[in-house]
Design a protein around this motif. Sequence first.
Motif, PDB file in Angstrom:
ATOM      1  N   ILE A 104     -49.025  -9.041-107.237  1.00  0.00           N
ATOM      2  CA  ILE A 104     -48.706  -9.390-108.621  1.00  0.00           C
ATOM      3  C   ILE A 104     -49.126  -8.240-109.529  1.00  0.00           C
ATOM      4  CG2 ILE A 104     -49.098 -11.051-110.503  1.00  0.00           C
ATOM      5  CD1 ILE A 104     -47.922 -12.415-108.118  1.00  0.00           C
ATOM      6  N   GLU A 105     -48.143  -7.665-110.217  1.00  0.00           N
ATOM      7  CA  GLU A 105     -48.396  -6.522-111.100  1.00  0.00           C
ATOM      8  C   GLU A 105     -48.007  -6.913-112.527  1.00  0.00           C
ATOM      9  OE1 GLU A 105     -49.828  -4.109-112.045  1.00  0.00           O
ATOM     10  OE2 GLU A 105     -48.980  -2.185-111.472  1.00  0.00           O
ATOM     11  N   ASP A 106     -48.697  -6.319-113.503  1.00  0.00           N
ATOM     12  CA  ASP A 106     -48.332  -6.618-114.882  1.00  0.00           C
ATOM     13  C   ASP A 106     -47.050  -5.888-115.299  1.00  0.00           C
ATOM     14  OD1 ASP A 106     -49.583  -4.129-114.852  1.00  0.00           O
ATOM     15  OD2 ASP A 106     -50.955  -4.540-116.509  1.00  0.00           O
ATOM     16  N   ILE A 107     -47.058  -4.560-115.124  1.00  0.00           N
ATOM     17  CA  ILE A 107     -45.907  -3.758-115.565  1.00  0.00           C
ATOM     18  C   ILE A 107     -45.578  -2.692-114.530  1.00  0.00           C
ATOM     19  CG2 ILE A 107     -44.969  -2.283-117.392  1.00  0.00           C
ATOM     20  CD1 ILE A 107     -47.095  -3.192-119.248  1.00  0.00           C
ATOM     21  N   VAL A 108     -44.324  -2.533-114.208  1.00  0.00           N
ATOM     22  CA  VAL A 108     -43.906  -1.362-113.437  1.00  0.00           C
ATOM     23  C   VAL A 108     -43.320  -0.379-114.449  1.00  0.00           C
ATOM     24  CG1 VAL A 108     -42.594  -0.453-111.511  1.00  0.00           C
ATOM     25  CG2 VAL A 108     -43.376  -2.823-111.455  1.00  0.00           C
ATOM     26  N   ASP A 109     -44.005   0.742-114.578  1.00  0.00           N
ATOM     27  CA  ASP A 109     -43.658   1.732-115.589  1.00  0.00           C
ATOM     28  C   ASP A 109     -43.052   2.956-114.887  1.00  0.00           C
ATOM     29  OD1 ASP A 109     -43.683   2.817-118.229  1.00  0.00           O
ATOM     30  OD2 ASP A 109     -45.636   3.709-117.921  1.00  0.00           O
ATOM     31  N   THR A 110     -43.855   3.996-114.607  1.00  0.00           N
ATOM     32  CA  THR A 110     -43.309   5.131-113.870  1.00  0.00           C
ATOM     33  C   THR A 110     -43.049   4.770-112.408  1.00  0.00           C
ATOM     34  OG1 THR A 110     -45.481   5.956-113.196  1.00  0.00           O
ATOM     35  CG2 THR A 110     -44.608   6.762-115.298  1.00  0.00           C
ATOM     36  N   GLY A 111     -43.770   3.762-111.915  1.00  0.00           N
ATOM     37  CA  GLY A 111     -43.615   3.329-110.524  1.00  0.00           C
ATOM     38  C   GLY A 111     -44.657   3.910-109.581  1.00  0.00           C
ATOM     39  N   HIS A 112     -45.469   4.846-110.054  1.00  0.00           N
ATOM     40  CA  HIS A 112     -46.455   5.503-109.178  1.00  0.00           C
ATOM     41  C   HIS A 112     -47.478   4.513-108.620  1.00  0.00           C
ATOM     42  CE1 HIS A 112     -45.185   9.657-109.665  1.00  0.00           C
ATOM     43  NE2 HIS A 112     -44.972   9.398-110.946  1.00  0.00           N
ATOM     44  N   THR A 113     -47.970   3.614-109.474  1.00  0.00           N
ATOM     45  CA  THR A 113     -48.984   2.658-109.021  1.00  0.00           C
ATOM     46  C   THR A 113     -48.430   1.774-107.903  1.00  0.00           C
ATOM     47  OG1 THR A 113     -49.883   2.597-111.256  1.00  0.00           O
ATOM     48  CG2 THR A 113     -50.578   0.838-109.767  1.00  0.00           C
ATOM     49  N   LEU A 114     -47.268   1.195-108.160  1.00  0.00           N
ATOM     50  CA  LEU A 114     -46.676   0.293-107.174  1.00  0.00           C
ATOM     51  C   LEU A 114     -46.352   1.019-105.871  1.00  0.00           C
ATOM     52  CD1 LEU A 114     -45.860  -2.564-106.657  1.00  0.00           C
ATOM     53  CD2 LEU A 114     -43.620  -2.074-107.634  1.00  0.00           C
TER      54      LEU A 114
ATOM     55  N   ASP B 292     -40.907  -4.969-116.493  1.00  0.00           N
ATOM     56  CA  ASP B 292     -40.324  -3.790-115.858  1.00  0.00           C
ATOM     57  C   ASP B 292     -39.772  -2.886-116.954  1.00  0.00           C
ATOM     58  OD1 ASP B 292     -39.338  -2.055-113.964  1.00  0.00           O
ATOM     59  OD2 ASP B 292     -37.538  -3.224-113.543  1.00  0.00           O
ATOM     60  N   LYS B 293     -40.147  -1.598-116.893  1.00  0.00           N
ATOM     61  CA  LYS B 293     -39.592  -0.615-117.834  1.00  0.00           C
ATOM     62  C   LYS B 293     -38.787   0.391-117.018  1.00  0.00           C
ATOM     63  CE  LYS B 293     -43.759  -0.185-120.641  1.00  0.00           C
ATOM     64  NZ  LYS B 293     -44.633   0.821-121.283  1.00  0.00           N
ATOM     65  N   PRO B 294     -37.560   0.018-116.613  1.00  0.00           N
ATOM     66  CA  PRO B 294     -36.776   0.881-115.716  1.00  0.00           C
ATOM     67  C   PRO B 294     -36.493   2.271-116.278  1.00  0.00           C
ATOM     68  CG  PRO B 294     -35.452  -0.981-116.499  1.00  0.00           C
ATOM     69  CD  PRO B 294     -36.848  -1.230-116.959  1.00  0.00           C
TER      70      PRO B 294
ATOM     71  N   GLU C  96     -41.378   0.708-124.628  1.00  0.00           N
ATOM     72  CA  GLU C  96     -42.337   0.413-125.709  1.00  0.00           C
ATOM     73  C   GLU C  96     -43.694   0.237-125.056  1.00  0.00           C
ATOM     74  OE1 GLU C  96     -41.475   0.293-128.786  1.00  0.00           O
ATOM     75  OE2 GLU C  96     -39.371  -0.360-128.903  1.00  0.00           O
ATOM     76  N   PHE C  97     -44.768   0.515-125.782  1.00  0.00           N
ATOM     77  CA  PHE C  97     -46.104   0.242-125.250  1.00  0.00           C
ATOM     78  C   PHE C  97     -46.459  -1.182-125.660  1.00  0.00           C
ATOM     79  CE2 PHE C  97     -50.608   0.462-124.440  1.00  0.00           C
ATOM     80  CZ  PHE C  97     -50.619   1.169-123.242  1.00  0.00           C
ATOM     81  N   VAL C  98     -46.721  -2.027-124.668  1.00  0.00           N
ATOM     82  CA  VAL C  98     -46.941  -3.456-124.942  1.00  0.00           C
ATOM     83  C   VAL C  98     -48.363  -3.895-124.595  1.00  0.00           C
ATOM     84  CG1 VAL C  98     -44.500  -4.047-124.662  1.00  0.00           C
ATOM     85  CG2 VAL C  98     -46.035  -4.139-122.674  1.00  0.00           C
ATOM     86  N   VAL C  99     -48.762  -4.992-125.189  1.00  0.00           N
ATOM     87  CA  VAL C  99     -50.095  -5.570-124.954  1.00  0.00           C
ATOM     88  C   VAL C  99     -49.977  -7.096-124.905  1.00  0.00           C
ATOM     89  CG1 VAL C  99     -51.439  -3.722-126.058  1.00  0.00           C
ATOM     90  CG2 VAL C  99     -50.597  -5.639-127.446  1.00  0.00           C
TER      91      VAL C  99
ATOM     92  N   GLY D 263     -52.873 -10.466-120.799  1.00  0.00           N
ATOM     93  CA  GLY D 263     -53.597  -9.714-119.768  1.00  0.00           C
ATOM     94  C   GLY D 263     -53.517  -8.212-119.928  1.00  0.00           C
ATOM     95  N   ILE D 264     -52.500  -7.750-120.655  1.00  0.00           N
ATOM     96  CA  ILE D 264     -52.243  -6.305-120.755  1.00  0.00           C
ATOM     97  C   ILE D 264     -52.948  -5.723-121.978  1.00  0.00           C
ATOM     98  CG2 ILE D 264     -50.403  -4.590-121.035  1.00  0.00           C
ATOM     99  CD1 ILE D 264     -48.550  -6.803-119.709  1.00  0.00           C
ATOM    100  N   ASP D 265     -53.563  -4.561-121.798  1.00  0.00           N
ATOM    101  CA  ASP D 265     -54.406  -3.991-122.854  1.00  0.00           C
ATOM    102  C   ASP D 265     -53.877  -2.693-123.442  1.00  0.00           C
ATOM    103  OD1 ASP D 265     -54.972  -2.437-120.414  1.00  0.00           O
ATOM    104  OD2 ASP D 265     -56.490  -1.475-121.664  1.00  0.00           O
TER     105      ASP D 265
HETATM  106  P1  IMP Z   1     -47.066   3.119-113.470  1.00  0.00           P
HETATM  107  O1  IMP Z   1     -47.884   3.631-112.338  1.00  0.00           O
HETATM  108  O2  IMP Z   1     -46.649   4.196-114.406  1.00  0.00           O
HETATM  109  O3  IMP Z   1     -45.873   2.281-113.016  1.00  0.00           O
HETATM  110  O4  IMP Z   1     -48.000   2.255-114.358  1.00  0.00           O
HETATM  111  C1  IMP Z   1     -48.316   0.992-114.089  1.00  0.00           C
HETATM  112  C2  IMP Z   1     -49.538   0.572-114.905  1.00  0.00           C
HETATM  113  O5  IMP Z   1     -49.623   1.232-116.157  1.00  0.00           O
HETATM  114  C3  IMP Z   1     -49.395  -0.877-115.239  1.00  0.00           C
HETATM  115  O6  IMP Z   1     -49.959  -1.654-114.228  1.00  0.00           O
HETATM  116  C4  IMP Z   1     -50.183  -0.981-116.519  1.00  0.00           C
HETATM  117  O7  IMP Z   1     -51.534  -1.215-116.227  1.00  0.00           O
HETATM  118  C5  IMP Z   1     -50.045   0.362-117.164  1.00  0.00           C
HETATM  119  N1  IMP Z   1     -49.030   0.294-118.219  1.00  0.00           N
HETATM  120  C6  IMP Z   1     -47.740   0.701-118.168  1.00  0.00           C
HETATM  121  N2  IMP Z   1     -47.095   0.461-119.299  1.00  0.00           N
HETATM  122  C7  IMP Z   1     -47.987  -0.136-120.115  1.00  0.00           C
HETATM  123  C8  IMP Z   1     -47.913  -0.688-121.450  1.00  0.00           C
HETATM  124  O8  IMP Z   1     -46.852  -0.693-122.108  1.00  0.00           O
HETATM  125  N3  IMP Z   1     -49.050  -1.251-121.929  1.00  0.00           N
HETATM  126  C9  IMP Z   1     -50.222  -1.289-121.225  1.00  0.00           C
HETATM  127  N4  IMP Z   1     -50.328  -0.812-119.977  1.00  0.00           N
HETATM  128  C10 IMP Z   1     -49.233  -0.237-119.432  1.00  0.00           C
END
Ligand code: IMP
Length: 178
Positions: free
Chosen positions: A100-110, A132-134, A153-156, A159-161
Amino acid sequence: MDHSNYTVEPMISAKSIAARCETLAGEISDYFHDTDKLIVVGLLRGSFVFIADLARELSLPCEVDFLETSSYGNGTESSREVRILKDLRGEIEGRDVLVIEDIVDTGHTLHHVKRLLESRNPARLKVCALLDKPSRREVDISADWIGFEIPDEFVVGYGIDYAQRNRNLDHIGKVVFK
Ligand code: IMP
Ligand code: MG
């Protein structure tokens, strides 16, 4: 960190999130219907509210575990390097795992987390992400279930900070700098 130079504008309501959680949990429960036990893995800290709501809607035998990776620090820019700060307590070999992930942004974490967990030979490994921020993707990866697709957009909230604040908002809002 200066918290006086931005406001938070509503983006996704608590009601919409709750409805989406119910739908996602139904789909996930159907997919894993034959599991003997699903291990639900929350990525700390951003997924703590989502995992609590989603897990309570799952009609499956579940175990809950957590994994913490290094994050953005105090800014809004992704660091490409992903480190494990806190590993799982339990073994996942031969088990069904739902990350369970909060946001997939660049995708590196996942990408990094999936590679790590796959190396432990789970039976099935699936991912559910709230957001998801494709348009921000740098690695070709996607979650199996997604709550909401959002723009860059940067969201909060939920759970997200942003620099450890706003996690306790009951909805998702976007950060708007003054
Ligand atoms: P990624 O490795 O770039 O996909 O980043 C994933 C992590 O970045 C997410 O699990 C979040 O913790 C953090 N993140 C990405 N976008 C946002 C945002 O808009 N607000 C807060 N945290 C973010
Ligand atoms: Mg995160």
